[in-house]
Structure formats: C-alpha cells, structure tokens
Design an enzyme around this catalytic site. Structure first.
Site, PDB file in Angstrom:
ATOM      1  N   VAL A   1       0.806  -1.221   0.000  1.00  0.00           N
ATOM      2  CA  VAL A   1       0.000   0.000   0.000  1.00  0.00           C
ATOM      3  C   VAL A   1       0.839   1.271   0.000  1.00  0.00           C
ATOM      4  CG1 VAL A   1      -1.997  -1.096   1.073  1.00  0.00           C
ATOM      5  CG2 VAL A   1      -0.245   0.001   2.527  1.00  0.00           C
TER       6      VAL A   1
ATOM      7  N   TYR B   1       4.602   4.745  15.712  1.00  0.00           N
ATOM      8  CA  TYR B   1       3.232   4.239  15.609  1.00  0.00           C
ATOM      9  C   TYR B   1       2.221   5.258  16.136  1.00  0.00           C
ATOM     10  CZ  TYR B   1      -0.523   0.713  15.996  1.00  0.00           C
ATOM     11  OH  TYR B   1      -1.694  -0.006  15.883  1.00  0.00           O
TER      12      TYR B   1
ATOM     13  N   LYS C   1      -0.705   7.027  13.946  1.00  0.00           N
ATOM     14  CA  LYS C   1      -2.108   6.826  14.280  1.00  0.00           C
ATOM     15  C   LYS C   1      -2.823   8.132  14.611  1.00  0.00           C
ATOM     16  CE  LYS C   1      -2.579   2.423  13.590  1.00  0.00           C
ATOM     17  NZ  LYS C   1      -3.308   1.994  12.377  1.00  0.00           N
TER      18      LYS C   1
END
Length: 256
Positions: free
Chosen positions: A65, A155, A159
């Site tokens: 992706v 992370y 997020k």
C-alpha cells in the site's frame, strides 16, 4: 436484505486479524469484498474463506500500500473484477517499536509509509470513483496509541496522523457524498498483540488478562468488536457522521 447488498468493499491488511474480521462482517452483510494484503497468497486464501451471500464475490490481491503503482493497480482490479467500489477500509499496518533513542530511521519510515502513505494512496485512488458516483465510505484504523505510548513514537504519530487525515477528508469530500471516519481500537486479541506478549516475555493469557484489567469493561477486544464499528460507519445509517474518530477500547481512554 443485508446492509451492503450490491456494494463492493476493499479492506487492506485483511489476510488476518482485524482486517479479516472486518472483511467477514462485510461479506456476511452482502458485500463483495477485495482483500488487499502484502502477502498475496494469504490474501487469496482469506478471500476464499469469506462467507459470501448469493451473488457476491471476493478477490484476494497482493499489494504494497506504500507503492502508488501497486495501489492504482489493486483498485483498478477491484473495480474490474467486482464491478465497482463503494467502501474503503484502510487497515494495513505494522509495528516497529523501540524507545526513541534506539529507533532507527528505517523503523520510522516503514511505519509512516504503511500507515499514513498507504492510507493516502489508497484513499486517493478510491476517491476518484467515489466522487464520480457521488457516494463512498472511507474508514481508517487509528489506535488508542495515538494518545501516546512508550516505545511507539512512530506508531503513535502515525495513528494520530490518521485522525487528522480523516478530519480533512470529511471537509474535502463531504459535498461529494463521501463519509470518512476513523476507528481507534484499544487492546485487541490478535496475532500482533500475541507477538508483543512473546517479545516482552509474558504468556498470551497473562498478557491479555493484564490488558483486560486496565479497562472498565474488564475484557479484551476482538476483531469482531472493531468490525462492528467499521460496518456501522460504512453503512448508510452513518451518513451524517464524518471526520470523526470512534474509540473502541472498552473504556480504556476514560481511565488512562
């Protein structure tokens, strides 16, 4: 009649875990589903295990992706083989946890590329179809780690970036009949969290029990819990909701 009869959903990172649970929920409710995953063999296998209703179809597609050409090809194949595109769930993700002073530039870039660049590329490819047909649903997976978590600077930043991303999508795409929202899971029993238990030297059972004790409902979450929230946000019942992040965490955010 299912909520998603005649609809086509793409779920990234869906060969296992939350992504597969979400794909199952869409299939149960009538959708045709494209499972997009870096592991093409696993994607094909997962697509073959979906509980499709009569007339619905599934396809497993291998795709990185973070690669624009691969994303464009995956979306084009979905439309060609399944007959359209109505729903996009950006679930693909990885972790490369470490304290900041130990975190490598590669670990930072890998996490950002999969979570943020991946969501950007997939949404950009899908929105062309959504805008043309004046209908579309985008749900991106955030996390309670967006609020900060030791050893997860990469992370957590990614997020929280997802939350800003869907807010902007809501502003830009609302006039075209497109809703964009995020779901932020708390602790979910999955291969990823089981691997974390192993890494920190705990049994899976003890690791899950400790997580359950930290939230008001006193249990861990499961992929089905996230799939239920995603399905609602991708249904027509949520047509007046956009740019929002729903925390599905057993109330952990309330006491953190």
């Amino acid at each position: 009649m299912g909520r998603f009869d005649g609809r086509v959903a793409v779920v990234t990172g869906a060969a296992r875990g939350i992504g597969f649970g979400t794909a199952v929920r869409f299939a149960e409710e009538g959708a045709s589903v494209a499972i997009v995953d870096l592991d093409e063999a696993a994607a094909v296998d997962a697509a073959g295990r979906l509980p499709l209703v009569e007339g619905a179809r599934a396809v497993g597609i291998g795709c990185d992706v973070s690669d624009a050409a691969a994303v464009d090809a995956a979306v084009a194949r979905t439309v060609a083989e399944l007959g359209g595109l109505h729903i996009l769930v950006n679930n693909a993700g990885i972790t490369r946890d470490n304290l900041l002073f130990k975190m490598s530039e590669l670990d930072w870039d890998l996490v950002m590329n999969v979570h943020l660049k991946g969501a950007f590329l997939m949404t950009k490819a899908a929105q062309a179809h959504f805008v043309e047909q004046k209908y579309g649903k985008v749900v991106c997976l955030s996390s309670v780690s967006a609020l900060g978590n030791r050893g997860q600077a990469n992370y957590s930043a990614a997020k929280m970036g997802i939350q800003g991303f869907v807010r902007t999508l809501g502003i830009e795409l609302g006039r075209y009949g497109v809703n964009a929202n995020a779901v932020a899971p708390g602790f979910i029993a999955s291969e990823m969290t089981d691997a974390t238990a192993t890494r920190v030297g705990m049994s899976v059972e003890d690791f899950r029990a400790a997580a359950a004790d930290r939230n008001p409902v006193k249990r861990v979450g499961f992929p089905e819990d996230i799939a239920a929230a995603v399905a609602f946000l991708c249904s027509d019942e949520s047509s007046y909701i956009t740019g929002q992040t729903i925390y599905v965490d057993g109330g952990a955010k309330l006491v953190s």
